[in-house]
Design an enzyme around this catalytic site. Structure first.
Site, PDB file in Angstrom:
ATOM      1  N   CYS A  19      39.898 -23.221   9.121  1.00 12.39           N
ATOM      2  CA  CYS A  19      41.012 -24.166   9.397  1.00 12.39           C
ATOM      3  C   CYS A  19      42.004 -23.058   7.441  1.00 12.39           C
ATOM      4  CB  CYS A  19      40.181 -24.841   8.154  1.00 12.39           C
ATOM      5  SG  CYS A  19      38.847 -25.753   9.107  1.00 12.39           S
ATOM      6  N   ARG A  64      46.008 -18.486  12.335  1.00 12.77           N
ATOM      7  CA  ARG A  64      44.799 -18.139  10.956  1.00 12.77           C
ATOM      8  C   ARG A  64      43.006 -19.034  12.472  1.00 12.77           C
ATOM      9  NH1 ARG A  64      43.247 -18.587   5.993  1.00 12.77           N
ATOM     10  NH2 ARG A  64      42.074 -19.161   6.530  1.00 12.77           N
ATOM     11  N   ASN A 115      37.945 -26.156   3.987  1.00 11.67           N
ATOM     12  CA  ASN A 115      37.668 -25.047   5.031  1.00 11.67           C
ATOM     13  C   ASN A 115      36.451 -24.998   4.473  1.00 11.67           C
ATOM     14  OD1 ASN A 115      37.818 -22.445   6.198  1.00 11.67           O
ATOM     15  ND2 ASN A 115      39.424 -22.003   4.998  1.00 11.67           N
ATOM     16  N   GLY A 116      35.244 -24.669   5.679  1.00  9.60           N
ATOM     17  CA  GLY A 116      33.934 -23.795   5.142  1.00  9.60           C
ATOM     18  C   GLY A 116      32.951 -24.627   6.057  1.00  9.60           C
ATOM     19  N   LYS A 173      37.484  -0.209  24.505  1.00  8.65           N
ATOM     20  CA  LYS A 173      38.336  -0.618  23.578  1.00  8.65           C
ATOM     21  C   LYS A 173      39.516   0.806  23.228  1.00  8.65           C
ATOM     22  CE  LYS A 173      37.990  -3.672  22.371  1.00  8.65           C
ATOM     23  NZ  LYS A 173      36.531  -4.464  22.981  1.00  8.65           N
TER      24      LYS A 173
HETATM   25  C1  F6R Z   1      37.671  -7.387  25.284  1.00 12.72           C
HETATM   26  C2  F6R Z   1      37.668  -8.255  26.336  1.00 12.72           C
HETATM   27  C3  F6R Z   1      37.301  -8.997  27.043  1.00 12.72           C
HETATM   28  C4  F6R Z   1      36.722  -9.935  27.168  1.00 12.72           C
HETATM   29  C5  F6R Z   1      35.914 -11.099  27.728  1.00 12.72           C
HETATM   30  C6  F6R Z   1      35.390 -12.080  27.702  1.00 12.72           C
HETATM   31  O1  F6R Z   1      38.335  -6.598  24.024  1.00 12.72           O
HETATM   32  O2  F6R Z   1      38.205  -8.999  24.793  1.00 12.72           O
HETATM   33  O3  F6R Z   1      36.408  -7.880  27.535  1.00 12.72           O
HETATM   34  O4  F6R Z   1      35.953  -9.400  26.377  1.00 12.72           O
HETATM   35  O5  F6R Z   1      37.520 -11.474  28.468  1.00 12.72           O
HETATM   36  O6  F6R Z   1      35.475 -12.787  27.281  1.00 12.72           O
HETATM   37  P1  F6R Z   1      34.862 -13.944  26.394  1.00 12.72           P
HETATM   38  O7  F6R Z   1      33.868 -13.692  25.730  1.00 12.72           O
HETATM   39  O8  F6R Z   1      36.639 -14.811  25.912  1.00 12.72           O
HETATM   40  O9  F6R Z   1      34.363 -14.263  27.660  1.00 12.72           O
END
Ligand code: F6R
Length: 615
Positions: free
Chosen positions: A2, A27, A101-102, A492
């Site tokens: 928030c 945010r 916020n919190g 990554k």
């Molecule tokens: C990697 C990444 C994607 C998501 C994947 C699933 O950094 O962001 O591999 O992990 O698209 O996304 P969610 O977790 O939103 O279902």
């Protein structure tokens, strides 16, 4: 998370608040609202959606005049995103308005007491409970608003940054913080209130950052007063001169959202525990799980469905569940699972993991599981998201908005929630002793501090990144709990630097990938002391004898691997099962720095979207 904005002074508050809310949009939020004082009245307007929707609505619904006001962007935690749950919230009399916020953790018990005293509630939020608690205190104890806020806050458990004002005394805004940020911009006969300095940087460069446990009476007719919430003692205001430009502030001084989110992990993991890990009582409380405990206790198998990084968190969980709960676990790519004819039994617990809660494949997999009679538990970050609504029950990760496309804090908080689930199941099924359970809780409690320590190696990691930024390929190796971390490290690197990388269980290397190794091939090996250490050392030797370049992630103080590896990056010591929460940190930082050094768009890599809502 928030965003909070407030203004009191000589200018019109509304345009300052709206612009400020727009500055806080980074945010992440799902609804917005504003409350202004003019003509002896509070004029309140709020809506689900964007600040631009709020502006449209305010045009017809309220008078936007007034020199005092508060505004809010909401990232839902209690109650789905809708108009009613949006902030600000009125007290029952309509005299007080609040933004928050919190999370107030004990709001349910306070709400129950207030209901017994005749209070009614329109929303599902903890915030509406807080404003009514303040009203109740003021009524019963006949005190000024500031004192009432102080007494009320001392009855709460949780985290907050709040701003509240009263129709009856429209000359002051009371603000307070514990665990959520709050800054006061100091102008000439005017004050600005905000979650960070970005909403007021163009008006003043003088700011006071409230410390945790402090509150302030912000007023223009008398000097600003800052005091400790606990005991009323006065605090001398410390005014800082801001050096930052707008862009930097929005990213909290970090160059990219990804880096900010990597550094937010100690806090994000703490937020994931908050109210759940009752270490002193030796308990784990998770409402979604508690209500369906029989499903978990009778489960014959756990099936995890997810994609990408969330799938890697599922793989870590497989090791944790099998070790602690001694139940079979299957981790499935949601996209494969939905198109197979998977065997599902009614005693299966299916856990769907998703940061966004909107991933189409994961959503389809969980629907299929439900159709087959399985109980589906969602682990999501975004409150009110489709997956969280579709699940039979679930737990939020509470990591806060993740804006960088590459998942970082979502991964570690998912592992945290899954560890809590596994520990709770193991304990309640009698699979681990009370002392073992306590030991795990105590260690989990120490993890944020250890993540903080792991982050201290950032500069060293940047130097390592510089050495390897031009490598066309990378191998990542890990064993046991750290095999999924190797996969995550490779993902990554691929997604933000576009360097080809592969993750492998270290022992699998000799079944093929070892053919790739020569003096050009960097190999990142996770070699922490507790995870098959001797075996990993043998794997390192195999790489070394083929002239591969070794970057090893080791436990602090390690000497043996240091002698073998070209570069080592240390992480603090922890239990093997919790080591992914630490070993993942250097891998995130390494890919981040390589991508930055290569000049890539770290926060928005090509071809990728934050929520993959298509097949
Ligand atoms: C990697 C990444 C994607 C998501 C994947 C699933 O950094 O962001 O591999 O992990 O698209 O996304 P969610 O977790 O939103 O279902």
């Amino acid at each position: 998370m928030c965003g909070i904005v407030g203004y009191i002074g000589k200018r019109d508050a509304y345009p300052i608040i709206i612009k400020g809310l727009q500055r806080l949009e980074y945010r992440g939020y799902d609804s917005a609202g504003v409350a202004l004082y003019n003509d002896n009245e509070i004029h309140l307007c709020k809506t689900k959606g964007k600040v631009s929707d709020l502006k449209e609505k305010a045009k017809t619904d309220i008078s936007t005049e007034g020199k005092l006001g508060i505004g809010h962007t909401r990232w839902a935690t209690h109650g789905v995103p809708n108009d009613v749950n949006s902030h600000p919230h009125y007290s029952n009399s309509g005299d007080l308005v609040i933004i928050h916020n919190g999370i107030i953790e004990n709001y349910e018990s306070i709400k129950k007491e207030l209901k017994n005293r005749g209070y009614t509630f329109k929303s599902d939020t903890d915030t509406e409970v807080l404003v009514n608690l303040i009203e109740d205190v003021q009524k019963n104890e006949d005190v000024k608003l500031g004192k009432a806020v102080q007494i009320a806050l001392n009855q709460t458990v949780g985290a907050y940054a709040i701003a509240v004002f009263s129709r009856k005394k429209p000359k002051e805004i009371i603000v307070a913080r514990l665990g959520s940020p709050l800054a006061i911009g100091v102008g000439e006969d005017e004050y600005f209130i905000a979650s960070d300095a970005s909403p007021f940087i163009e008006y003043t460069s003088n700011a006071i950052y409230l410390e945790d446990g402090e509150m302030a009476v912000v007023r223009t007719h008398k000097p600003l007063k800052i005091l400790k919430i606990k005991d009323d003692s006065l605090v001398a205001p410390y005014i800082q001169e801001l050096q930052l430009n707008l862009e930097q502030i929005e990213k909290g001084g970090y160059e990219h959202f990804m880096l900010k989110e990597i550094f937010e992990q100690p806090q994000a993991i703490k937020d994931t525990f908050r109210g759940r890990m009752l270490e002193k009582e030796g308990m784990i409380k998770m409402a979604g799980m508690d209500e369906h405990m029989n499903k978990f206790l009778n489960a014959k198998r756990i099936v995890i469905v997810a994609c990408g990084t969330s799938w890697h968190a599922g793989l870590v969980a497989e090791y944790i569940f099998e070790e602690l709960v001694r139940l079979p676990v299957e981790v499935e790519y949601a996209s494969e699972f939905r198109y197979r004819n998977p065997v599902l039994e009614k005693d299966d617990v299916v856990i769907a993991i998703s940061q966004s809660g909107e991933t189409a494949d994961t959503m389809a997999a969980m629907k299929l599981a439900k159709e087959n009679g399985a109980f589906v538990f969602g682990v999501c970050n975004v409150v009110g998201s489709s997956i969280s609504r579709e699940a039979d029950a679930g737990a939020y990760t509470h990591a806060g908005p993740e804006i960088g496309v590459a998942s970082t804090k979502a991964f570690t908080t998912q592992i945290t929630v899954l560890t809590l689930i596994a520990l709770k199941m193991a304990y309640e099924k009698g699979k681990i002793s009370k002392s073992d359970f306590h030991m795990h809780l105590q260690e989990l409690d120490r993890i944020p501090e250890k993540v903080e320590k792991a982050l201290k190696y950032n500069d060293h990691i940047e130097k390592v990144a510089d050495k390897f930024k031009d490598a066309p390929n990378f191998l990542y190796l890990g064993r046991g709990f750290n095999f999924p971390v190797a996969l995550e490290g490779a993902l990554k690197l691929k997604e933000i630097s576009y360097i080809h990388a592969e993750g492998y269980p270290a022992a699998e290397m000799k079944h093929g990938p070892i053919a790739l190794i020569d003096e050009q091939m960097p190999v990142l090996v996770i070699a922490t002391r507790k995870g098959h250490y001797e075996k990993i050392i043998s794997n390192i030797q195999e790489i070394k004898s083929r002239k591969g370049k070794i970057i090893a992630v080791v436990t602090e103080g390690d000497e043996q691997v240091k002698d073998l590896a070209d570069y080592v990056i240390e992480v603090p010591e922890t239990m093997d099962s919790m080591s992914p929460l630490l070993t993942t940190i250097p891998l995130q930082l390494l890919s981040y720095h390589i991508a930055v050094l290569l000049g890539k768009n770290v926060d928005q890599p090509r071809n990728l979207a934050k929520a993959v809502t298509v097949e």
